[in-house]
Design a protein around this motif. Structure first.
Motif, short mmCIF file in Angstrom:
data_model
loop_
_atom_site.label_atom_id
_atom_site.label_comp_id
_atom_site.label_asym_id
_atom_site.label_seq_id
_atom_site.Cartn_x
_atom_site.Cartn_y
_atom_site.Cartn_z
N MET A 184 62.86 10.77 95.46
CA MET A 184 61.32 11.03 95.22
C MET A 184 61.20 9.91 94.15
O MET A 184 61.67 9.90 92.98
N GLY A 185 60.28 8.97 94.51
CA GLY A 185 59.90 7.90 93.66
C GLY A 185 58.79 8.05 92.71
O GLY A 185 57.56 7.96 93.20
N LEU A 186 59.09 8.35 91.34
CA LEU A 186 58.09 8.69 90.42
C LEU A 186 56.93 9.49 90.58
O LEU A 186 56.01 9.44 90.54
N GLY A 187 57.31 10.68 91.34
CA GLY A 187 56.58 11.87 91.78
C GLY A 187 56.21 11.88 93.19
O GLY A 187 55.53 12.78 93.52
N ILE A 188 56.49 10.60 93.99
CA ILE A 188 55.95 10.59 95.28
C ILE A 188 56.97 10.99 96.19
O ILE A 188 58.17 10.50 96.13
N LEU A 189 56.69 11.96 96.97
CA LEU A 189 57.62 12.82 97.88
C LEU A 189 58.05 11.65 98.94
O LEU A 189 57.28 10.90 99.62
N GLU A 190 59.54 11.50 99.03
CA GLU A 190 60.03 10.55 100.25
C GLU A 190 59.73 11.11 101.64
O GLU A 190 59.69 12.31 101.84
N ASP A 191 59.54 10.26 102.66
CA ASP A 191 59.59 10.63 103.81
C ASP A 191 61.02 10.18 104.52
O ASP A 191 61.45 9.38 104.34
N LYS B 120 61.15 10.51 108.32
CA LYS B 120 60.94 10.43 109.44
C LYS B 120 61.13 8.89 109.91
O LYS B 120 61.27 8.68 111.10
N LEU B 121 60.43 8.07 108.98
CA LEU B 121 60.54 6.79 109.40
C LEU B 121 61.33 5.93 108.40
O LEU B 121 61.54 6.48 107.26
N GLU B 122 62.00 5.08 108.96
CA GLU B 122 63.02 4.34 108.03
C GLU B 122 62.10 3.38 106.78
O GLU B 122 62.40 3.36 105.80
N HIS B 123 61.02 2.92 107.36
CA HIS B 123 59.95 2.10 106.45
C HIS B 123 58.55 2.62 106.79
O HIS B 123 58.35 2.45 107.90
N VAL B 124 57.96 3.07 105.68
CA VAL B 124 56.47 3.77 105.86
C VAL B 124 55.67 2.46 105.59
O VAL B 124 55.80 1.64 104.44
N PRO B 125 54.82 2.46 106.45
CA PRO B 125 53.56 1.38 106.21
C PRO B 125 53.05 1.47 104.82
O PRO B 125 52.73 2.56 104.43
N GLY B 126 52.92 0.20 104.34
CA GLY B 126 52.22 0.20 102.90
C GLY B 126 53.32 0.08 101.80
O GLY B 126 53.22 -0.34 100.75
N THR B 127 54.28 0.72 102.06
CA THR B 127 55.74 0.59 100.86
C THR B 127 56.20 -0.82 101.23
O THR B 127 56.33 -1.32 102.21
N ALA B 128 56.46 -1.43 100.08
CA ALA B 128 56.81 -2.61 99.95
C ALA B 128 58.03 -3.00 99.21
O ALA B 128 57.65 -2.66 97.80
N LEU B 129 59.08 -3.74 99.22
CA LEU B 129 59.75 -4.38 98.24
C LEU B 129 59.19 -5.59 97.74
O LEU B 129 59.44 -6.75 98.18
N VAL B 130 58.54 -5.44 96.53
CA VAL B 130 57.88 -6.67 95.91
C VAL B 130 58.56 -7.24 94.94
O VAL B 130 58.67 -8.70 94.81
N GLY C 256 51.08 11.18 99.43
CA GLY C 256 50.71 9.81 100.01
C GLY C 256 51.63 9.44 101.08
O GLY C 256 51.24 9.00 102.20
N LYS C 257 52.83 9.10 100.81
CA LYS C 257 53.74 8.44 101.52
C LYS C 257 54.05 9.44 102.69
O LYS C 257 54.03 8.59 103.84
N LYS C 258 53.90 10.56 102.76
CA LYS C 258 54.22 11.38 103.94
C LYS C 258 53.17 11.37 104.76
O LYS C 258 53.15 11.13 106.06
#
Length: 570
Positions: free
Chosen positions: A1-8, A10-20, A543-545
């Motif tokens: 769980m990243g900073l309180g955001i529940l991890e998903d 189901k997908l390896e890479h969730v749209p919107g998430t980015a390695l910036v 949000g991520k889920k």
């Protein structure tokens, strides 16, 4: 769980998430790992460009930064002038009731129907922007604002003529309200959008609060008709700038470059020989599957075919430069409807639209509140009171600019370089504090004007406007970053929701104030706003889920497309 955001999971890479950003801990351990030569970074070499620009010189992401900023400046100035139309009659409402011999609600509805015109026109125009681009709509909107403003000034005391002029002014305003934020998404990478989005929202929502200050003075010295004529004059001056310096910002970029959408986030992989650097070897994951590039994890973002020549200045003046999508108009027209049930879009509508509605309600009743005992303000003094709201808009913009990108970058570093769009929701915290304090404070002080005078209601109005600008920025950034593949439809939902909600309040705002009392009404709506802001907590956590689920199950567009495909009678 990243900073309180529940991890998903189901997908390896969730749209919107980015390695910036580079992960500092990983960088220390893997300094010898090379960077993928096919992925592009900012000039510092530390921030991955999201989305990735193509190699096409006509891609707006490849334009010089000064050119992109110039476009946003011109659109923002045109937006300021167009947005003055909404509160154009705010300071004159009571004096116009006497001149036209109409009720206060009738005169308030000149603003209400104007907002309804914005909502309906935006709903019809946005699909055109998806198919043919935005440039022609900006030009059409500018021309309609010029003509309808001249028409409004020439209406005299003909109420029906003025009402229709106000509706057409709403139609002219619609492209700026509906598309400017989407143009910011077209022109900038994720790490560049915050300050520009805050600035465009200041132009759309904040600059309008200076209008009543000018309108009160102009109406007092020259008559209210000249407020319409001046809009026509200034927008006429903007027309050449829009024509010559606003090229098409929509670009049909290959899907594999949009590494913040469609579930194709970059992932770590093995280094490529011959390239050294101080960061991770990265490659594209699901993009290859989406575009049929095979199963290799080594994605290549270079162009496989010959690139088109750079468009000349003369070519950039064309109203159209090709279709941006092969989708049917009716499909695109109906798609915003089901999105009102999308948790992320609905959250954005509530965070932005409801507080804007309360702002319109304050503007509607302000003249009536200050006109009576003990202040007896006329249109000139009432207009000056909007200076506080304008200052609040400027301060809201300053806070948005100071917090939007830096807070997202700070949280991204804490999250080991992985950016989540939910980080944009941090702006709701100052919105909750300032906006709700403004609503409660305005209700308490406007009830006892003899005790508090004019200053404290104006002060709390300014706080409410600060919260409104922060909410508008947070919701716009979240839609662009979390749901950029449906951003245009999302902004359509925002446009329709806030304008229809505001239209409804012009019907009932004055009546509520008379029957329920100012204090009780604003305590109630302040409490409603607190509840809406608190909805951000579950939205942040889930949000991520949510993004993953609706990427895997396109239930909304499936329903609207099914309906559109069966509406063949036309």
């Amino acid at each position: 769980m990243g900073l309180g955001i529940l991890e998903d999971h189901k997908l390896e890479h969730v749209p919107g998430t980015a390695l910036v950003l580079e992960d500092e801990r990983r960088r220390e351990n893997e300094q010898a790992i090379a960077r993928d030569a096919n992925l592009k970074y900012d000039p510092t070499g530390k921030i991955l460009l999201v989305p990735q620009p193509s190699d096409d010189p006509n891609d707006p992401l490849n334009w010089p930064l000064w050119k992109r900023d110039l476009i946003v400046w011109i659109l923002s100035i045109a937006s300021v002038i167009a947005a003055t139309l909404s509160p154009l009659l705010a300071a004159d409402t009571l004096s116009l009731t006497l001149e036209f011999g109409r009720t206060f609600t009738d005169m308030a509805l000149l603003t209400g129907y104007h907002l309804l015109g914005v909502a309906l026109a935006g709903f019809l125009m946005v699909p055109l922007a998806r198919i043919w681009g935005k440039r022609h709509l900006y030009l059409i909107g500018t021309i309609i604002v010029i003509v309808s403003s001249a028409w409004g000034g020439a209406s005299g005391t003909n109420y029906k003529s003025l009402l229709w002029a106000r509706i057409f002014q709403g139609i002219g305003l619609a492209p700026f309200e509906a598309l400017v934020n989407a143009s910011v998404g077209d022109l900038y990478h994720v790490h560049q959008r915050g300050i520009r989005m805050a600035f465009s929202n200041l132009a759309l929502f904040g600059g309008a609060f200076f209008t009543p200050v000018l309108v009160g003075q102009i109406a007092n010295d020259m008559g209210w008709k000249w407020t319409f004529y001046f809009v026509a004059i200034f927008m006429s001056a903007m027309l050449p700038l829009v024509f010559f310096f606003i090229p098409e910002t929509s670009f049909k970029r290959q899907q594999r470059f949009d590494i913040d959408t469609m579930g194709n986030l970059i992932t770590t992989n093995t280094p490529r020989k011959g390239h050294s650097g101080d960061s991770d070897r990265v490659a594209v994951g699901d993009a290859e599957k989406t575009n049929g590039a095979g199963n290799s994890h080594n994605a290549d973002l270079t162009e496989p075919t010959a690139l088109p020549p750079k468009a000349t200045f003369k070519q950039s003046l064309a109203l159209f430069n090709g279709r941006k999508t092969e989708e049917r108009y009716l499909r695109l027209l109906l798609r915003p409807f089901p999105l009102f049930f999308h948790p992320g879009i609905l959250w954005a509508c509530l965070i932005q639209g409801v507080l804007i509605g309360w702002t319109v309600m304050i503007g509607t009743v302000l003249a009536a509140v200050f006109y009576n005992y003990p202040l007896f303000f006329g249109e000139l003094q009432t207009g000056y009171c909007y200076a506080g709201a304008f200052v609040g808009a400027l301060l809201g913009f300053a806070i948005s600019g100071l917090l939007a990108d830096p807070s997202a970058k700070f949280l991204t570093r804490l999250n080991h370089g992985v950016y989540e769009p939910e980080f944009r929701m941090v702006l709701v915290i100052p919105q909750l504090i300032l906006g709700c304090a403004g609503l409660y404070g305005f209700g308490l002080t406007a009830t006892h004007l003899k005790k508090y005078g004019w200053f404290w209601p104006v002060f709390f109005f300014a706080l409410e406007v600060m919260g409104m600008v922060l909410g508008a920025t947070a919701s716009a950034l979240y839609i662009v970053d979390a749901h950029r593949d449906v951003a245009v439809e999302g902004f359509t939902c925002l446009l329709v929701f806030k304008n229809i909600f505001s239209f409804a309040l012009t019907f009932k705002g004055y009546e509520w104030m008379i029957t329920g009392g100012i204090k009780q009404i604003f305590i109630a709506i302040g409490s409603v706003q607190v509840a809406i802001c608190l909805l951000t907590v579950p939205m942040y956590i889930l949000g991520k889920k949510n993004r993953s689920f609706f990427h895997r199950h396109n239930v909304f567009f499936a329903v609207s497309d099914w309906v559109a495909d069966r509406l063949t009678f036309w």
